[in-house]
Design a protein around this motif. Structure first.
Motif, PDB file in Angstrom:
ATOM      1  N   UNK A   1       0.835  -1.205   0.000  1.00  0.00           N
ATOM      2  CA  UNK A   1       0.000   0.000   0.000  1.00  0.00           C
ATOM      3  C   UNK A   1       0.868   1.253   0.000  1.00  0.00           C
ATOM      4  N   UNK A   2       1.906   1.254   0.846  1.00  0.00           N
ATOM      5  CA  UNK A   2       2.796   2.410   0.912  1.00  0.00           C
ATOM      6  C   UNK A   2       3.446   2.676  -0.441  1.00  0.00           C
ATOM      7  N   UNK A   3       3.862   1.603  -1.110  1.00  0.00           N
ATOM      8  CA  UNK A   3       4.476   1.760  -2.433  1.00  0.00           C
ATOM      9  C   UNK A   3       3.466   2.317  -3.436  1.00  0.00           C
ATOM     10  N   UNK A   4       2.206   1.856  -3.342  1.00  0.00           N
ATOM     11  CA  UNK A   4       1.162   2.350  -4.238  1.00  0.00           C
ATOM     12  C   UNK A   4       0.904   3.827  -3.983  1.00  0.00           C
ATOM     13  N   UNK A   5       0.888   4.206  -2.712  1.00  0.00           N
ATOM     14  CA  UNK A   5       0.653   5.604  -2.357  1.00  0.00           C
ATOM     15  C   UNK A   5       1.806   6.484  -2.838  1.00  0.00           C
ATOM     16  N   UNK A   6       3.019   5.987  -2.683  1.00  0.00           N
ATOM     17  CA  UNK A   6       4.189   6.754  -3.092  1.00  0.00           C
ATOM     18  C   UNK A   6       4.306   6.873  -4.604  1.00  0.00           C
ATOM     19  N   UNK A   7       3.708   5.910  -5.320  1.00  0.00           N
ATOM     20  CA  UNK A   7       3.807   5.902  -6.775  1.00  0.00           C
ATOM     21  C   UNK A   7       3.239   7.173  -7.385  1.00  0.00           C
ATOM     22  N   UNK A   8       2.182   7.718  -6.772  1.00  0.00           N
ATOM     23  CA  UNK A   8       1.569   8.921  -7.299  1.00  0.00           C
ATOM     24  C   UNK A   8       2.177  10.211  -6.784  1.00  0.00           C
ATOM     25  N   UNK A   9       3.206  10.109  -5.951  1.00  0.00           N
ATOM     26  CA  UNK A   9       3.817  11.304  -5.375  1.00  0.00           C
ATOM     27  C   UNK A   9       4.756  11.987  -6.364  1.00  0.00           C
ATOM     28  N   UNK A  10       5.145  13.184  -5.994  1.00  0.00           N
ATOM     29  CA  UNK A  10       6.138  13.921  -6.770  1.00  0.00           C
ATOM     30  C   UNK A  10       7.347  14.215  -5.888  1.00  0.00           C
ATOM     31  N   UNK A  11       8.487  14.352  -6.503  1.00  0.00           N
ATOM     32  CA  UNK A  11       9.702  14.746  -5.780  1.00  0.00           C
ATOM     33  C   UNK A  11      10.017  16.219  -5.967  1.00  0.00           C
ATOM     34  N   UNK A  12       9.114  16.937  -6.619  1.00  0.00           N
ATOM     35  CA  UNK A  12       9.333  18.355  -6.925  1.00  0.00           C
ATOM     36  C   UNK A  12       8.473  19.201  -6.001  1.00  0.00           C
ATOM     37  N   UNK A  13       9.114  19.905  -5.075  1.00  0.00           N
ATOM     38  CA  UNK A  13       8.364  20.699  -4.101  1.00  0.00           C
ATOM     39  C   UNK A  13       7.549  21.793  -4.777  1.00  0.00           C
ATOM     40  N   UNK A  14       8.082  22.353  -5.881  1.00  0.00           N
ATOM     41  CA  UNK A  14       7.360  23.409  -6.587  1.00  0.00           C
ATOM     42  C   UNK A  14       6.154  22.878  -7.351  1.00  0.00           C
ATOM     43  N   UNK A  15       6.025  21.555  -7.419  1.00  0.00           N
ATOM     44  CA  UNK A  15       4.822  20.939  -7.986  1.00  0.00           C
ATOM     45  C   UNK A  15       3.864  20.538  -6.868  1.00  0.00           C
ATOM     46  N   UNK A  16       4.418  20.039  -5.755  1.00  0.00           N
ATOM     47  CA  UNK A  16       3.564  19.531  -4.675  1.00  0.00           C
ATOM     48  C   UNK A  16       2.754  20.628  -3.991  1.00  0.00           C
ATOM     49  N   UNK A  17       3.402  21.708  -3.582  1.00  0.00           N
ATOM     50  CA  UNK A  17       2.684  22.733  -2.825  1.00  0.00           C
ATOM     51  C   UNK A  17       1.571  23.409  -3.635  1.00  0.00           C
ATOM     52  N   UNK A  18       1.799  23.800  -4.899  1.00  0.00           N
ATOM     53  CA  UNK A  18       0.678  24.354  -5.669  1.00  0.00           C
ATOM     54  C   UNK A  18      -0.457  23.341  -5.855  1.00  0.00           C
ATOM     55  N   UNK A  19      -0.095  22.054  -6.000  1.00  0.00           N
ATOM     56  CA  UNK A  19      -1.124  21.032  -6.144  1.00  0.00           C
ATOM     57  C   UNK A  19      -1.948  20.914  -4.864  1.00  0.00           C
ATOM     58  N   UNK A  20      -1.265  20.927  -3.723  1.00  0.00           N
ATOM     59  CA  UNK A  20      -1.971  20.834  -2.442  1.00  0.00           C
ATOM     60  C   UNK A  20      -2.902  22.027  -2.250  1.00  0.00           C
ATOM     61  N   UNK A  21      -2.400  23.214  -2.548  1.00  0.00           N
ATOM     62  CA  UNK A  21      -3.241  24.411  -2.427  1.00  0.00           C
ATOM     63  C   UNK A  21      -4.371  24.390  -3.460  1.00  0.00           C
ATOM     64  N   UNK A  22      -4.059  23.941  -4.681  1.00  0.00           N
ATOM     65  CA  UNK A  22      -5.078  23.882  -5.719  1.00  0.00           C
ATOM     66  C   UNK A  22      -6.189  22.919  -5.370  1.00  0.00           C
TER      67      UNK A  22
END
Length: 371
Positions: free
Chosen positions: A237-258
């Motif tokens: 499950x953890x691997x599945x959850x991590x599969x959709x993650x990003x390693x780019x902080x400038x992508x993650x934070x706007x996505x979270x706010x969006x």
């Protein structure tokens, strides 16, 4: 042994410790009561009652003690002491044990509350709420029939559903909620599992994340909620959850706010803000699937509001890109099916939903849409 402790009554003292007094027997049996409320309220109360045993022993006639060997008395006292100590430890441990959770967990995920009026903190709180919803939806696939989660996300232009409304409409028995705060150096996420009827806090946890390490919020809230719910999620499950993650902080934070802006369902400018933030995220990491899916959802909402075909075209663009970059993502195919249905292409929508069921056989939403 554990089952016997919970089920059976202790043997009478006249069978196991015939020389113990009736007062000592009463104290020991009270320590061994099954229900916590029938035991001593505190160790102080237990000590007070044991003083009575000591005084009783001092006043007991000497001639009675003379008939009993010293060895028998010592054995009886030692045995009673062991029982009382064990009972006291059990009493203290069970008194602090959290109440059991229902075996079938029907969960309402409430919006996380920002502790200040900071608009950015509100967007992050709403985005993290949706992160928890997504994580629990993934866990549902492994706990079919024993777990499902529903979001309090409102319809466009309305307030989020209250817990009472969610109990009435979805028959939830638990709720997950909490708050988000920011002190300049770290974000503190306080999470709680509540009884949906009484609002009693059944479990709680805190996730503290330094400002420089916000990427961990992609995983931590979901795993912490799973721990509180007693769900044993494995490495797959953890691997599945991590599969959709990003390693780019400038992508993650706007996505979270969006996603937070999208979940808020505010006026038109809030929806526009969601699209703007999600475009920023996709530009920073074009392969970030969850941002693409959220952007497709945002354009679908915009199309439903203004019936502009350009919105539908943009929705298809990002949904197809998400499905193309990860053909095992049920979320991408679900939003694609919704777009096809909005466009009146029902046959294609059905085929896409069937593909979703093939990818995630236990995904409830796919079956509901097909039904």
């Amino acid at each position: 042994v554990q089952a016997a402790i919970l089920r059976d009554d202790p043997e009478p003292f006249d069978e196991t410790s015939p020389f113990a007094s009736s007062t000592l027997e009463h104290i020991t049996l009270r320590c061994l009561e099954k229900r916590p409320e029938d035991r001593f309220e505190s160790a102080h109360d237990l000590a007070f009652s044991l003083q009575a045993v000591s005084q009783e022993s001092a006043l007991r006639p000497q001639r009675r003690r003379a008939r009993v060997s010293r060895r028998s008395v010592r054995l009886a006292i030692a045995g009673a002491a062991v029982v009382i100590v064990a009972a006291t430890l059990w009493m203290l441990s069970t008194r602090g044990a959290p109440p059991p959770l229902p075996e079938v967990k029907q969960i309402a995920v409430l919006p996380l509350e920002p502790v200040t009026d900071d608009p950015d903190l509100k967007l992050l709180a709403c985005g993290l709420s949706m992160t928890i919803v997504d994580g629990l939806t993934l866990i549902e696939d492994d706990f079919t029939g024993r777990l499902w989660a529903v979001s309090a996300k409102p319809q466009r232009g309305h307030e989020p559903l209250s817990l009472a409304e969610m109990r009435r409409e979805s028959n939830v028995n638990l709720a997950v909620g909490g708050s988000l705060s920011h002190d300049g150096e770290k974000y503190t996420l306080r999470l709680s599992v509540l009884d949906s009827r009484t609002r009693e806090v059944l479990r709680s946890a805190t996730v503290e994340t330094p400002v420089g390490n916000l990427m961990t919020l992609q995983l931590k809230p979901t795993t912490r909620v799973a721990e509180m719910l007693g769900l044993a999620v494995g490495s797959e499950f953890t691997a599945h959850l991590q599969k959709g993650n990003t390693n780019v902080i400038s992508a993650y934070l706007p996505s979270l706010r969006g996603r937070g802006a999208l979940a808020a369902y505010g006026p038109k400018d809030t929806e526009n803000r969601a699209i703007e933030l999600l475009h920023e995220s996709v530009a920073a990491d074009p392969a970030y699937g969850p941002a693409r899916v959220a952007l497709a959802e945002a354009y679908l909402q915009e199309y439903k509001a203004d019936q502009d075909p350009a919105s539908l075209d943009q929705g298809f663009l990002h949904a197809e890109a998400a499905a193309g970059s990860d053909d095992s993502s049920p979320e991408a195919f679900l939003v694609l099916a919704s777009l096809l249905r909005a466009a009146g292409r029902d046959d294609e929508a059905i085929k896409t939903l069937e593909q979703t069921v093939h990818i995630a056989p236990n995904r409830a939403m796919a079956h509901l849409e097909l039904g």
